[in-house]
Design an enzyme around this catalytic site. Structure first.
Site: not given
Ligand code: ASP
Length: 622
Positions: A27, A92-94, A124-125
């Site tokens: 993010t 996106d870390s996912s 952050t995920d």
């Protein structure tokens, strides 16, 4: 604006520290797309940083002619100069996988010696998973690696991106906290103790079973005693293979036998079992215990951790005892992220047999768990507390100041005496050997001047950093070079120390030694990893200086260590030109012979390459 005005407003005298920022996504650098949702935005972050006066000091960059980013000056010791490596694609870390951990690990390994610290910008995920994984992959880490991100993009007016980024850079550039940590909401947490605990709060991370390693308020408070030091006398290395055959099995009251069977059957090699409370499973579920027992006897590593956020598994209940009998390994107070990634690491070690792997899973190898026998000393035994009590010192601030004076002073007595027994005793009284004196010098700096190998070994293996810099920017390695303690230099290098700073300055040191005929110093610099061809600011090499000042011993040493005879200085002179000019006959002969030898080798190499790769056209002079 005139240079004079800009120079008068910036402080060019502060020492600099270099930080590498690895931007993986998340993010922090996202923008809203046409559908109004946040998505990674390539090539946007670096220009935004360059135009943000809180994150880039243009005047300083201009004055020092650097293309890197420069943090504005703040109250800390170093001016932080940083470069950003942006990943492609940004994630996106996912969407991150083990391969992305490897990618980060490889980049840190490749740039490790060029920077003082590292910041990883990450979504952050899955940040807690990556932080835990990297903490295990990084063996013998000696520098700060700080992971951060934000809940709101850095481009937005109100958010956490700026403060998280700033805090991480300041900490990474100014403090040696040799761990993988997570910086969020003014707290620095141990990476493998961290979990994401809130979806939207800016206070998104917590390390429920371990205190913060640092807090950033009006002042930066570093909890030095909580820092975990890997104390092997070895260099930094990255474990670049991880075993993916692991899973996380959270028990619940109506779990079926077949669900458990599915989790435990091959290819599963490691299972994190999240049990109830202090590590309990239903003791009336023989099916469950039988399945687990069968899996552990096949060599599957099953690690028991609690479903509770806080606290540790223990064997106070009959129900927990049953698991132990089934071959389950206690995971104490590890987070699920730490337990899982520790399994991926442990299972990937080809030299460890199952017994060793089981042993390692319950050992505290990176500060990830608190086992029962781990409390080394208590405050009652703390040396500073005893003195503070005698002097009627009560406030924690005064106690801290007293420690800052007493620890280095008392350690230096033992170091200059060469007394390891005394060091051992001091350790029992909580003396912090990493503490530095008013000149920022640690006990290791002193030990490297003294040249007592046993003491140097003792200090490194008790966690004193080989990278610590004193007020004059000297590392312990530079001190050992200054006194030509070759055995100490070798031990430091073996333990990860390396030369720092402008290579031209190192070139200058080589030239100085060669000009004086100081072969021992040349040897010291060679052992410390200096490139024998490194020129100084006038493009002269040590070989030029040894030739010019007629030091055949130095010339021979340098030639033996691959010094180039064709190096030219600013005046286009080679070492041989200088020897001839000064009529230094013996040196000139040595250089002529070496040059002929080089030519012969080049010819041999050319012929060899031509015959090995006949389709490639290689000219003999290329
Ligand atoms: N989904 C985002 C990510 O993990 C969330 C964030 O960065 O905060 O990349």
């Amino acid at each position: 604006m005139s240079t004079m005005i800009s120079c008068s407003t910036i402080n060019l005298d502060k020492p600099e520290s270099k930080v590498m920022v690895i931007y993986t996504g998340g993010t922090i650098g996202m923008l809203r797309n046409e559908d109004g949702v946040l998505a990674p935005a390539p090539n946007m972050l670096i220009p935004a940083l360059k135009n943000n006066p809180y994150l880039h000091d243009k005047l300083y960059a201009e004055a020092t002619d650097t293309t890197s980013l420069v943090l504005p000056d703040c109250d800390e010791k170093y001016r932080v100069i940083y470069t950003v490596l942006e990943y492609d694609p940004l994630l996106d870390s996912s969407n991150m996988t083990v391969d992305d951990w490897m990618h980060i690990g490889k980049d840190i390994r490749d740039h490790y010696e060029k920077y003082d610290g590292f910041v990883i910008l990450h979504g952050t995920d899955t940040l807690a998973y990556s932080a835990s994984a990297l903490s295990f992959m990084f063996e013998n880490i000696g520098k700060s690696v700080i992971m951060t991100g934000s809940q709101i993009p850095i481009f937005e007016i109100r958010g956490d991106g700026l403060s998280n980024m700033l805090g991480s850079l300041i900490l990474a550039g100014n403090y040696i906290i040799p761990e993988v940590t997570v910086y969020f909401n003014n707290k620095l947490l141990r990476g493998n103790r961290t979990s994401k605990v809130h979806v939207s709060s800016l206070n998104a991370f917590d390390s429920p079973n371990f205190p913060p390693l640092a807090t950033v308020g009006i002042k930066i408070e570093v909890n030095t005693k909580a820092i975990f030091h890997q104390c092997d006398l070895e260099k930094f290395r990255v474990q670049s293979v991880l075993n993916k055959n692991v899973c996380l099995l959270r028990l619940f009251p109506c779990i079926t036998t077949s669900t458990i069977q599915e989790f435990l059957r091959p290819p599963a090699m490691g299972v994190v079992l999240q049990t109830y409370g202090s590590g309990n499973v239903p003791s009336n579920r023989k099916d469950l215990l039988d399945e687990i027992s069968e899996a552990t006897s096949r060599g599957v590593l099953v690690v028991n951790i609690t479903q509770c956020t806080k606290g540790s598994v223990s064997d106070i209940y009959e129900t927990g005892e049953a698991l132990k009998k089934a071959g389950v390994i206690p995971g104490f107070d590890m987070t699920p992220e730490a337990a899982l990634t520790k399994l991926t690491y442990t299972l990937s070690k080809p030299d460890w047999d199952t017994t060793k792997k089981r042993e390692m899973m319950q050992a505290n190898i990176r500060g990830e768990l608190t086992s029962h026998d781990q409390f080394l000393h208590t405050n009652e035994n703390d040396f500073v507390d005893i003195v503070a009590h005698a002097l009627n010192i009560n406030t924690s601030e005064e106690r801290k100041q007293l420690g800052a004076i007493l620890y280095p002073a008392i350690a230096s007595i033992a170091v200059s005496d060469g007394n390891t027994e005394m060091l051992d005793n001091l350790k029992k009284y909580g003396v912090d050997f990493s503490a530095s004196n008013m000149d920022d010098r640690t006990a290791l700096h002193l030990a490297c001047c003294e040249g007592n190998l046993a003491i140097v070994e003792y200090l490194i293996s008790h966690g004193v950093s080989v990278h610590a810099k004193d007020r004059f920017d000297h590392t312990p390695l530079l001190d050992a070079i200054q006194f030509d303690h070759h055995d100490v230099i070798q031990l430091l290098v073996q333990s990860g120390a390396h030369l720092i700073g402008n290579p031209r300055v190192i070139g200058g040191e080589l030239c100085k030694a060669a000009a004086k005929g100081n072969k021992r110093r040349l040897e010291s610099l060679f052992l410390a990893g200096a490139d024998m061809n490194q020129p100084d600011f006038s493009e002269r090499t040590a070989l030029h200086m040894a030739a010019l000042h007629d030091h055949p011993e130095c010339v021979s040493f340098l030639l033996l260590h691959k010094a180039r005879t064709d190096a030219v200085d600013l005046l286009k002179l080679t070492p041989l030109d200088m020897a001839r000019m000064k009529e230094n006959k013996h040196v000139a002969e040595l250089l002529e012979f070496a040059r002929e030898d080089e030519d012969r080798q080049k010819t041999d190499l050319g012929i060899k390459l031509e015959t090995s790769f006949p389709e490639v056209v290689i000219t003999k002079n290329s």
